[in-house]
Motif scaffolding. Structure first.
Motif, PDB file in Angstrom:
ATOM      1  N   GLN A  86     -44.369 -97.401  34.269  1.00 32.01           N
ATOM      2  CA  GLN A  86     -43.134 -97.911  33.661  1.00 32.01           C
ATOM      3  C   GLN A  86     -42.155 -96.763  33.431  1.00 32.01           C
ATOM      4  OE1 GLN A  86     -43.739 -99.843  29.908  1.00 32.01           O
ATOM      5  NE2 GLN A  86     -41.571-100.262  29.673  1.00 32.01           N
ATOM      6  N   VAL A  87     -40.926 -96.974  33.867  1.00 30.92           N
ATOM      7  CA  VAL A  87     -39.919 -95.921  33.698  1.00 30.92           C
ATOM      8  C   VAL A  87     -39.252 -96.095  32.331  1.00 30.92           C
ATOM      9  CG1 VAL A  87     -37.819 -94.909  34.653  1.00 30.92           C
ATOM     10  CG2 VAL A  87     -39.495 -95.951  36.177  1.00 30.92           C
ATOM     11  N   ALA A  88     -39.203 -94.989  31.558  1.00 32.26           N
ATOM     12  CA  ALA A  88     -38.557 -95.053  30.240  1.00 32.26           C
ATOM     13  C   ALA A  88     -37.057 -95.279  30.411  1.00 32.26           C
ATOM     14  CB  ALA A  88     -38.808 -93.765  29.473  1.00 32.26           C
ATOM     15  N   GLU A  89     -36.487 -96.018  29.490  1.00 32.70           N
ATOM     16  CA  GLU A  89     -35.053 -96.293  29.519  1.00 32.70           C
ATOM     17  C   GLU A  89     -34.283 -95.016  29.164  1.00 32.70           C
ATOM     18  OE1 GLU A  89     -31.859 -98.646  26.759  1.00 32.70           O
ATOM     19  OE2 GLU A  89     -33.982 -98.746  26.286  1.00 32.70           O
ATOM     20  N   ASP A  90     -33.157 -94.798  29.816  1.00 31.59           N
ATOM     21  CA  ASP A  90     -32.323 -93.653  29.459  1.00 31.59           C
ATOM     22  C   ASP A  90     -31.378 -94.043  28.336  1.00 31.59           C
ATOM     23  OD1 ASP A  90     -33.400 -91.985  31.396  1.00 31.59           O
ATOM     24  OD2 ASP A  90     -32.030 -92.732  32.924  1.00 31.59           O
ATOM     25  N   ILE A  91     -31.307 -93.212  27.297  1.00 32.06           N
ATOM     26  CA  ILE A  91     -30.345 -93.489  26.234  1.00 32.06           C
ATOM     27  C   ILE A  91     -28.961 -92.989  26.643  1.00 32.06           C
ATOM     28  CG2 ILE A  91     -30.888 -91.366  24.892  1.00 32.06           C
ATOM     29  CD1 ILE A  91     -30.439 -93.164  22.366  1.00 32.06           C
ATOM     30  N   LEU A  92     -28.949 -91.894  27.411  1.00 39.61           N
ATOM     31  CA  LEU A  92     -27.678 -91.321  27.874  1.00 39.61           C
ATOM     32  C   LEU A  92     -27.778 -91.006  29.351  1.00 39.61           C
ATOM     33  CD1 LEU A  92     -24.876 -89.965  27.018  1.00 39.61           C
ATOM     34  CD2 LEU A  92     -26.145 -87.829  27.048  1.00 39.61           C
ATOM     35  N   SER A  93     -26.718 -91.339  30.047  1.00 39.23           N
ATOM     36  CA  SER A  93     -26.715 -91.027  31.467  1.00 39.23           C
ATOM     37  C   SER A  93     -25.297 -90.637  31.875  1.00 39.23           C
ATOM     38  CB  SER A  93     -27.234 -92.263  32.199  1.00 39.23           C
ATOM     39  OG  SER A  93     -26.680 -92.350  33.464  1.00 39.23           O
ATOM     40  N   ILE A  94     -25.127 -89.438  32.364  1.00 36.88           N
ATOM     41  CA  ILE A  94     -23.799 -89.056  32.842  1.00 36.88           C
ATOM     42  C   ILE A  94     -23.895 -88.755  34.328  1.00 36.88           C
ATOM     43  CG2 ILE A  94     -23.349 -88.062  30.553  1.00 36.88           C
ATOM     44  CD1 ILE A  94     -23.004 -85.420  31.681  1.00 36.88           C
ATOM     45  N   ASN A  95     -22.903 -89.227  35.025  1.00 38.16           N
ATOM     46  CA  ASN A  95     -22.986 -89.204  36.470  1.00 38.16           C
ATOM     47  C   ASN A  95     -21.738 -88.584  37.096  1.00 38.16           C
ATOM     48  OD1 ASN A  95     -23.899 -89.712  39.038  1.00 38.16           O
ATOM     49  ND2 ASN A  95     -23.195 -91.845  39.038  1.00 38.16           N
ATOM     50  N   ASN A  96     -21.932 -87.421  37.683  1.00 37.55           N
ATOM     51  CA  ASN A  96     -20.891 -86.793  38.512  1.00 37.55           C
ATOM     52  C   ASN A  96     -19.554 -86.580  37.784  1.00 37.55           C
ATOM     53  OD1 ASN A  96     -20.193 -85.655  40.956  1.00 37.55           O
ATOM     54  ND2 ASN A  96     -19.283 -87.554  41.723  1.00 37.55           N
ATOM     55  N   ILE A  97     -19.617 -86.088  36.536  1.00 36.84           N
ATOM     56  CA  ILE A  97     -18.343 -85.942  35.835  1.00 36.84           C
ATOM     57  C   ILE A  97     -17.650 -84.622  36.167  1.00 36.84           C
ATOM     58  CG2 ILE A  97     -18.835 -87.501  33.907  1.00 36.84           C
ATOM     59  CD1 ILE A  97     -19.192 -85.011  32.169  1.00 36.84           C
ATOM     60  N   GLU A  98     -16.359 -84.748  36.257  1.00 39.37           N
ATOM     61  CA  GLU A  98     -15.495 -83.579  36.414  1.00 39.37           C
ATOM     62  C   GLU A  98     -14.588 -83.490  35.196  1.00 39.37           C
ATOM     63  OE1 GLU A  98     -15.265 -83.332  41.259  1.00 39.37           O
ATOM     64  OE2 GLU A  98     -13.393 -83.553  40.138  1.00 39.37           O
ATOM     65  N   VAL A  99     -14.392 -82.264  34.704  1.00 37.31           N
ATOM     66  CA  VAL A  99     -13.503 -82.063  33.565  1.00 37.31           C
ATOM     67  C   VAL A  99     -12.465 -81.006  33.908  1.00 37.31           C
ATOM     68  CG1 VAL A  99     -13.344 -81.128  31.208  1.00 37.31           C
ATOM     69  CG2 VAL A  99     -15.099 -82.808  31.756  1.00 37.31           C
ATOM     70  N   ILE A 100     -11.246 -81.343  33.546  1.00 40.76           N
ATOM     71  CA  ILE A 100     -10.128 -80.436  33.788  1.00 40.76           C
ATOM     72  C   ILE A 100      -9.482 -80.074  32.455  1.00 40.76           C
ATOM     73  CG2 ILE A 100      -7.743 -80.491  34.656  1.00 40.76           C
ATOM     74  CD1 ILE A 100      -8.715 -81.630  37.202  1.00 40.76           C
ATOM     75  N   TYR A 101      -9.136 -78.815  32.261  1.00 38.39           N
ATOM     76  CA  TYR A 101      -8.341 -78.406  31.107  1.00 38.39           C
ATOM     77  C   TYR A 101      -6.904 -78.185  31.553  1.00 38.39           C
ATOM     78  CZ  TYR A 101     -12.354 -77.563  28.003  1.00 38.39           C
ATOM     79  OH  TYR A 101     -13.469 -77.706  27.204  1.00 38.39           O
ATOM     80  N   ASP A 102      -5.983 -78.705  30.752  1.00 37.27           N
ATOM     81  CA  ASP A 102      -4.562 -78.436  31.009  1.00 37.27           C
ATOM     82  C   ASP A 102      -4.111 -78.851  32.398  1.00 37.27           C
ATOM     83  OD1 ASP A 102      -3.211 -77.575  28.820  1.00 37.27           O
ATOM     84  OD2 ASP A 102      -3.956 -75.514  28.976  1.00 37.27           O
ATOM     85  N   HIS A 103      -4.689 -79.907  32.934  1.00 40.71           N
ATOM     86  CA  HIS A 103      -4.345 -80.443  34.262  1.00 40.71           C
ATOM     87  C   HIS A 103      -4.674 -79.519  35.423  1.00 40.71           C
ATOM     88  CE1 HIS A 103      -2.363 -83.640  32.170  1.00 40.71           C
ATOM     89  NE2 HIS A 103      -1.581 -82.776  31.537  1.00 40.71           N
TER      90      HIS A 103
END
Ligand code: ATP
Length: 248
Positions: A1-18
């Motif tokens: 049985q696979v445990a449920e994920d409480i948090l999952s982030i997928n392929n995020i990109e972050v930009i500062y100041d555009h």
């Protein structure tokens, strides 16, 4: 049985100041009940990852421009930080942000601000925090600004607990603390995880201590995850030993 994920982030990109692309496609998951470490040198992007999750980027002119963040199975990108706290995910910021002019107890009480249940429940949780952190009980009346670094870190974690979180995003809990105090903080993290079922994602530069307590780890370099695995396998990995554990 696979445990449920409480948090999952997928392929995020972050930009500062555009302009500055700081996270270049970061994916990670935290299983419910897990303690996951996000490791890497200063500037690798750990703090930015946590802030992206809790929606604290905006104040610094940062934004998530790509990818997907799910908490408890729901998309949370558009939520305010407060709403995320209400849903059970809270960040403890780097540098132990206590209100220096307030007493330890008043600091802890500020952590209950999102709660709508009664005073009796809040009082009971205050006692729970004091049971986990007996030092805070001793110093409950002291002005936080005059307590030690370790006590302020405990106060910051205790305040987060007052929101009754399912998950805590913990940024550099060991920073500036003597080794013995680092262990003390991590022991409490382990207890909270075991007894209260709180899941943790913790950002740490101190790979040694983090991998002792985490179940799984991700290593970041320059805005990317470069390696991940269970704590045991990372401790045995030759590159990790050479570059992060200080043994060649
Ligand atoms: P630390 O140990 O300092 O927390 P970190 O791995 O958490 O390091 P971040 O703080 O996420 O790294 O920083 C990642 C990159 O983003 C760094 O190059 C940093 O200079 C840049 N950065 C962070 N905050 C801002 C900001 N507000 N505006 C522009 N660039 C930023």
């Amino acid at each position: 049985q696979v445990a449920e994920d409480i948090l999952s982030i997928n392929n995020i990109e972050v930009i500062y100041d555009h302009v500055v692309l700081v996270l270049k496609g970061v994916s990670l998951t935290v299983p419910r009940g897990g303690i996951v470490a996000l490791l890497g040198a200063n500037g690798a992007g750990k703090t930015t990852t946590l802030k992206a999750i809790s929606n604290l980027l905006q104040a610094e002119r940062g934004e998530v421009t790509k990818g997907n963040i799910e908490f408890q199975g729901k998309q949370v990108q558009a939520l305010s930080p407060n709403e995320l706290v209400r849903r059970g995910c809270i960040q403890v910021m780097e540098g132990r942000r206590c209100f220096g002019h307030l007493s330890i107890e008043d600091n802890l009480m500020t952590g209950a601000y999102t709660r709508t249940d009664g005073n009796a429940e809040i009082k009971r949780d205050l006692e729970m925090v004091y049971d986990y952190f007996p030092r805070l009980r001793e110093r409950r009346g002291s002005q936080a600004g005059y307590t030690s670094g370790g006590e302020q870190q405990m106060c910051a974690v205790g305040r987060a607990l007052m929101s009754r979180p399912d998950m805590i995003l913990l940024d550099e809990p060991s920073m500036g603390l003597a080794p013995q105090l680092q262990e003390e903080i991590f022991e409490i993290v382990k207890k909270l995880n075991k007894n209260e079922g709180v899941s943790f994602l913790l950002a740490e530069q101190n790979t040694n201590v983090a991998l002792k307590y985490a179940t799984y780890g991700y290593i970041m370099e320059a805005g990317r995850i470069v390696l991940d695995g269970d704590a045991e396998s990372l401790r045995e990995n030759e590159d990790v030993k050479e570059f992060y554990l200080g043994v060649g």
